[in-house]
Design an enzyme around this catalytic site. Structure first.
Site, mmCIF file in Angstrom:
data_model
loop_
_atom_site.group_PDB
_atom_site.id
_atom_site.type_symbol
_atom_site.label_atom_id
_atom_site.label_comp_id
_atom_site.label_asym_id
_atom_site.label_seq_id
_atom_site.Cartn_x
_atom_site.Cartn_y
_atom_site.Cartn_z
ATOM 1 N N TYR A 61 0.869 -1.176 0.000
ATOM 2 C CA TYR A 61 0.000 0.000 0.000
ATOM 3 C C TYR A 61 0.908 1.229 0.000
ATOM 4 C CZ TYR A 61 -3.800 -3.112 1.583
ATOM 5 O OH TYR A 61 -4.731 -4.111 1.706
ATOM 6 N N PHE A 211 -13.149 -5.728 1.273
ATOM 7 C CA PHE A 211 -14.255 -4.991 0.660
ATOM 8 C C PHE A 211 -15.580 -5.267 1.389
ATOM 9 C CE2 PHE A 211 -11.998 -4.978 -3.766
ATOM 10 C CZ PHE A 211 -11.101 -4.032 -3.286
ATOM 11 N N PRO A 212 -15.604 -5.139 2.733
ATOM 12 C CA PRO A 212 -16.858 -5.407 3.464
ATOM 13 C C PRO A 212 -17.971 -4.426 3.119
ATOM 14 C CG PRO A 212 -15.251 -4.354 4.908
ATOM 15 C CD PRO A 212 -14.531 -4.702 3.636
ATOM 16 N N GLY A 214 -18.129 -3.121 -0.075
ATOM 17 C CA GLY A 214 -18.239 -3.133 -1.528
ATOM 18 C C GLY A 214 -16.984 -2.723 -2.265
ATOM 19 N N PHE A 216 -14.388 -0.790 -4.374
ATOM 20 C CA PHE A 216 -14.372 0.317 -5.337
ATOM 21 C C PHE A 216 -15.760 0.644 -5.859
ATOM 22 C CE2 PHE A 216 -10.162 -1.799 -5.822
ATOM 23 C CZ PHE A 216 -9.430 -0.810 -5.179
ATOM 24 N N LEU A 219 -21.591 -0.592 -1.731
ATOM 25 C CA LEU A 219 -22.869 -1.282 -1.718
ATOM 26 C C LEU A 219 -24.021 -0.293 -1.816
ATOM 27 C CD1 LEU A 219 -22.174 -3.771 1.218
ATOM 28 C CD2 LEU A 219 -22.160 -4.302 -1.226
#
Length: 287
Positions: A61, A211-212, A214, A216, A219
């Site tokens: 990162y 991605f809890p 969603g 990029f 949700l």
């Protein structure tokens, strides 16, 4: 309906089930420095002050930027802080994500994480399969996993986890080493690993969805918005609360560079979804 248990074992740590994902502390595309370093440092310190003891990061990162920020903000670390990193990829000068899973790559990655975090031993290292970018793909992980086991034997790694993997890869890995956690794509709308989550819970293995919220593509659904409005919460708080109630071994690492969003994420632990809300939300992943 009772409040979900708010801790779960992560190796020999016992952090709260809502941690912090540090990916968004880097610049756009998880590349380069943040626009506001002071705010990034504040978010990290606010997380620790709020009781967060599980931080998810990686030296790719930035690269290097996020780990350097974590060290600058938090070193010396609380004794009970579990910093989880992942290896198996690298970045080129344009910021592309490239596989990096031979023994030399993995050794350099562990050494980079140790140096930039200021640690002698990494609490948990996830081997990130790059056979496919965000969805698991079958293929042997024996060679890179053997390299991690050797690094563990040298005392550089405390626990080994897996990321972006299939059920078979997990079973094969367990023949070589204990697996502390599994980190795959999973959220309210992406629920392809339902059975696997429960199987791992029966073994006491943490499931840490990436991605809890969603990722990029955040949700969004009418059902999610309706439930959130009925409970006086945000849609993202409801999505996190759903994960906490889905299974006791799910540990969350929502990322943010905003102090306000950090507090909203942490407040999800206090949000209890009633049965009718759960029924409506469960329909989202069944489409």
């Amino acid at each position: 309906m009772s409040q979900p248990t708010l801790t779960y074992p992560l190796g020999d740590y016992q952090p709260g089930r809502i941690g912090y994902g540090a990916m968004q502390l880097a610049g756009p595309g998880v590349f380069g420095p943040p626009a506001d370093e002071a705010r990034a440092i504040r978010v990290l310190r606010d997380a620790i002050d709020a009781g967060v003891r599980h931080i998810d990061t990686s030296d790719f990162y930035g690269p290097h930027i996020t780990n350097q920020l974590i060290k600058k903000a938090l070193y010396p670390y609380p004794d009970d802080l579990c910093i989880v990193t992942k290896i198996g990829a690298r970045r080129d000068q344009q910021g592309s994500w490239l596989p990096a899973s031979d023994a030399g790559d993995l050794t350099r990655a562990v050494e980079d994480n140790l140096r930039n975090l200021g640690l002698d031993t990494l609490a948990v290292v996830n081997l990130r399969s790059m056979l496919n970018t965000h969805q698991p793909a079958e293929g042997s992980l024996e060679a890179p996993l053997e390299a991690l086991v050797q690094l563990q034997q040298r005392g550089l790694i405390r626990h080994i986890g897996l990321s972006n993997v299939t059920a078979k890869q997990i079973t094969d890995a367990q023949k070589m080493t204990p697996v502390a956690c599994v980190q795959n794509l999973y959220n309210l709308a992406n629920r392809q690993d339902e059975a696997l989550i429960d199987q791992l819970d029966a073994q006491g293995i943490a499931w840490v969805p990436f991605f809890p919220l969603g990722g990029f593509s955040p949700l969004q659904s009418a059902e999610l918005s309706e439930v959130a409005q009925s409970l006086g919460a945000t849609p993202m708080q409801v999505a996190l609360a759903w994960l906490l109630q889905r299974a006791p071994n799910i540990m969350l690492i929502p990322g943010t560079s905003s102090p306000q969003h950090l507090q909203e994420n942490l407040a999800s632990a206090q949000l209890l979804l009633p049965a009718e809300a759960l029924e409506k939300l469960n329909s989202i992943g069944q489409r």
